[in-house]
Write a protein that holds these residues in place. Structure first.
Motif, PDB file in Angstrom:
ATOM      1  N   ILE A   1       0.863  -1.172   0.000  1.00  0.00           N
ATOM      2  CA  ILE A   1       0.000   0.000   0.000  1.00  0.00           C
ATOM      3  C   ILE A   1       0.905   1.230   0.000  1.00  0.00           C
ATOM      4  N   VAL A   2       0.627   2.147  -0.888  1.00  0.00           N
ATOM      5  CA  VAL A   2       1.320   3.430  -0.882  1.00  0.00           C
ATOM      6  C   VAL A   2       0.283   4.471  -0.497  1.00  0.00           C
ATOM      7  N   VAL A   3       0.626   5.264   0.521  1.00  0.00           N
ATOM      8  CA  VAL A   3      -0.301   6.262   1.026  1.00  0.00           C
ATOM      9  C   VAL A   3       0.327   7.639   0.862  1.00  0.00           C
ATOM     10  N   SER A   4      -0.333   8.497   0.097  1.00  0.00           N
ATOM     11  CA  SER A   4       0.141   9.870  -0.072  1.00  0.00           C
ATOM     12  C   SER A   4      -0.935  10.688  -0.764  1.00  0.00           C
ATOM     13  N   ALA A   5      -1.072  11.908  -0.343  1.00  0.00           N
ATOM     14  CA  ALA A   5      -1.966  12.839  -1.021  1.00  0.00           C
ATOM     15  C   ALA A   5      -1.181  14.047  -1.510  1.00  0.00           C
ATOM     16  N   THR A   6       0.132  13.970  -1.415  1.00  0.00           N
ATOM     17  CA  THR A   6       0.979  15.098  -1.765  1.00  0.00           C
ATOM     18  C   THR A   6       0.983  15.354  -3.267  1.00  0.00           C
ATOM     19  N   LYS A   7       0.767  16.610  -3.629  1.00  0.00           N
ATOM     20  CA  LYS A   7       0.890  17.039  -5.017  1.00  0.00           C
ATOM     21  C   LYS A   7       1.435  18.459  -5.000  1.00  0.00           C
ATOM     22  N   LEU A   8       2.641  18.596  -5.505  1.00  0.00           N
ATOM     23  CA  LEU A   8       3.271  19.906  -5.552  1.00  0.00           C
ATOM     24  C   LEU A   8       2.966  20.582  -6.881  1.00  0.00           C
ATOM     25  N   LYS A   9       2.935  21.898  -6.864  1.00  0.00           N
ATOM     26  CA  LYS A   9       2.651  22.652  -8.089  1.00  0.00           C
ATOM     27  C   LYS A   9       3.635  22.251  -9.190  1.00  0.00           C
ATOM     28  N   GLY A  10       3.080  22.036 -10.381  1.00  0.00           N
ATOM     29  CA  GLY A  10       3.901  21.696 -11.523  1.00  0.00           C
ATOM     30  C   GLY A  10       4.308  20.236 -11.609  1.00  0.00           C
ATOM     31  N   CYS A  11       3.856  19.423 -10.660  1.00  0.00           N
ATOM     32  CA  CYS A  11       4.203  18.002 -10.642  1.00  0.00           C
ATOM     33  C   CYS A  11       2.935  17.164 -10.593  1.00  0.00           C
ATOM     34  N   LYS A  12       3.049  15.938 -11.045  1.00  0.00           N
ATOM     35  CA  LYS A  12       1.915  15.042 -10.884  1.00  0.00           C
ATOM     36  C   LYS A  12       1.872  14.593  -9.426  1.00  0.00           C
ATOM     37  N   PRO A  13       0.751  14.066  -8.950  1.00  0.00           N
ATOM     38  CA  PRO A  13       0.675  13.612  -7.560  1.00  0.00           C
ATOM     39  C   PRO A  13       1.776  12.591  -7.254  1.00  0.00           C
ATOM     40  N   ALA A  14       2.353  12.672  -6.067  1.00  0.00           N
ATOM     41  CA  ALA A  14       3.457  11.790  -5.675  1.00  0.00           C
ATOM     42  C   ALA A  14       3.100  10.317  -5.852  1.00  0.00           C
ATOM     43  N   ILE A  15       1.880   9.973  -5.552  1.00  0.00           N
ATOM     44  CA  ILE A  15       1.451   8.584  -5.605  1.00  0.00           C
ATOM     45  C   ILE A  15       1.551   8.017  -7.025  1.00  0.00           C
ATOM     46  N   GLU A  16       1.430   8.876  -8.024  1.00  0.00           N
ATOM     47  CA  GLU A  16       1.525   8.409  -9.412  1.00  0.00           C
ATOM     48  C   GLU A  16       2.940   7.954  -9.761  1.00  0.00           C
ATOM     49  N   TYR A  17       3.951   8.565  -9.153  1.00  0.00           N
ATOM     50  CA  TYR A  17       5.327   8.132  -9.397  1.00  0.00           C
ATOM     51  C   TYR A  17       5.510   6.690  -8.911  1.00  0.00           C
ATOM     52  N   TYR A  18       4.978   6.389  -7.721  1.00  0.00           N
ATOM     53  CA  TYR A  18       5.075   5.025  -7.183  1.00  0.00           C
ATOM     54  C   TYR A  18       4.298   4.044  -8.057  1.00  0.00           C
ATOM     55  N   ALA A  19       3.116   4.445  -8.484  1.00  0.00           N
ATOM     56  CA  ALA A  19       2.300   3.580  -9.330  1.00  0.00           C
ATOM     57  C   ALA A  19       3.009   3.296 -10.650  1.00  0.00           C
ATOM     58  N   ASN A 118      -1.162  20.434  11.383  1.00  0.00           N
ATOM     59  CA  ASN A 118      -2.215  21.194  10.711  1.00  0.00           C
ATOM     60  C   ASN A 118      -1.620  22.236   9.760  1.00  0.00           C
ATOM     61  N   MET A 119      -0.581  22.918  10.187  1.00  0.00           N
ATOM     62  CA  MET A 119       0.085  23.916   9.344  1.00  0.00           C
ATOM     63  C   MET A 119       0.667  23.236   8.092  1.00  0.00           C
ATOM     64  N   THR A 120       1.274  22.068   8.273  1.00  0.00           N
ATOM     65  CA  THR A 120       1.849  21.330   7.149  1.00  0.00           C
ATOM     66  C   THR A 120       0.771  20.918   6.157  1.00  0.00           C
ATOM     67  N   VAL A 121      -0.334  20.416   6.660  1.00  0.00           N
ATOM     68  CA  VAL A 121      -1.443  20.009   5.787  1.00  0.00           C
ATOM     69  C   VAL A 121      -1.954  21.200   4.986  1.00  0.00           C
ATOM     70  N   GLN A 122      -2.121  22.342   5.638  1.00  0.00           N
ATOM     71  CA  GLN A 122      -2.611  23.533   4.949  1.00  0.00           C
ATOM     72  C   GLN A 122      -1.653  23.969   3.837  1.00  0.00           C
ATOM     73  N   ARG A 123      -0.352  23.902   4.099  1.00  0.00           N
ATOM     74  CA  ARG A 123       0.647  24.255   3.071  1.00  0.00           C
ATOM     75  C   ARG A 123       0.577  23.280   1.898  1.00  0.00           C
ATOM     76  N   ARG A 124       0.458  21.999   2.199  1.00  0.00           N
ATOM     77  CA  ARG A 124       0.405  20.989   1.130  1.00  0.00           C
ATOM     78  C   ARG A 124      -0.868  21.131   0.302  1.00  0.00           C
ATOM     79  N   LEU A 125      -1.953  21.508   0.943  1.00  0.00           N
ATOM     80  CA  LEU A 125      -3.193  21.727   0.192  1.00  0.00           C
ATOM     81  C   LEU A 125      -3.050  22.864  -0.807  1.00  0.00           C
ATOM     82  N   ARG A 126      -2.134  23.799  -0.501  1.00  0.00           N
ATOM     83  CA  ARG A 126      -1.849  24.908  -1.415  1.00  0.00           C
ATOM     84  C   ARG A 126      -0.750  24.563  -2.419  1.00  0.00           C
ATOM     85  N   GLY A 127      -0.262  23.291  -2.376  1.00  0.00           N
ATOM     86  CA  GLY A 127       0.747  22.842  -3.329  1.00  0.00           C
ATOM     87  C   GLY A 127       2.172  23.189  -2.950  1.00  0.00           C
TER      88      GLY A 127
END
Length: 129
Positions: A1-19, A118-127
């Motif tokens: 199982i790979v668990v991640s919701a991280t997606k940075l601006k200009g990149c595909k979601p992190a989970i897609e790299y693992y897939a 919580n601060m980290t999650v908010q930053r990641r939601l903004r990419g």
């Protein structure tokens, strides 16, 4: 199982790299787009393991995450065997990863870890990292 919701601006979601890698080697892979930071990811996969009656997780993590993941597992009561692997770190994260392995326990001890998460999650939601 790979668990991640991280997606940075200009990149595909992190989970897609693992897939992509799993597909290339024809490995079965279950992906879950959950958790924007390490504690959230470990909590999510442990909850799934508990539901599926799995007693021990085998966590494959990069060398630079071993100490942090070990501490989180102990704090959260997650039963896991941790296997370290190499990898090419994101240069922007090398310093952060080093600091967080020591900062998580300190933030927890002074009662600000949940605020930090919580601060980290908010930053990641903004990419952002």
């Amino acid at each position: 199982i790979v668990v991640s919701a991280t997606k940075l601006k200009g990149c595909k979601p992190a989970i897609e790299y693992y897939a992509d890698v799993a597909s290339k080697f024809e490995l079965p892979l279950r992906t879950l787009s959950l958790g924007y930071e390490t504690i959230g990811q470990l909590r999510a996969v442990w909850a799934i393991a508990q539901e599926e009656k799995v007693d021990l997780l085998v966590l494959v993590v990069t060398d630079r995450h071993v100490k942090r993941v070990r501490w989180i597992c102990k704090r959260e009561g997650i039963k896991a065997e941790i296997v370290a692997c190499g990898g090419i770190p994101n240069p922007a994260e090398v310093r952060t990863d080093f600091i967080l392995q020591y900062a998580y326990p300190i933030m927890d001890a002074i009662g600000i870890l949940d605020w930090f998460i919580n601060m980290t999650v908010q930053r990641r939601l903004r990419g952002k990292l």
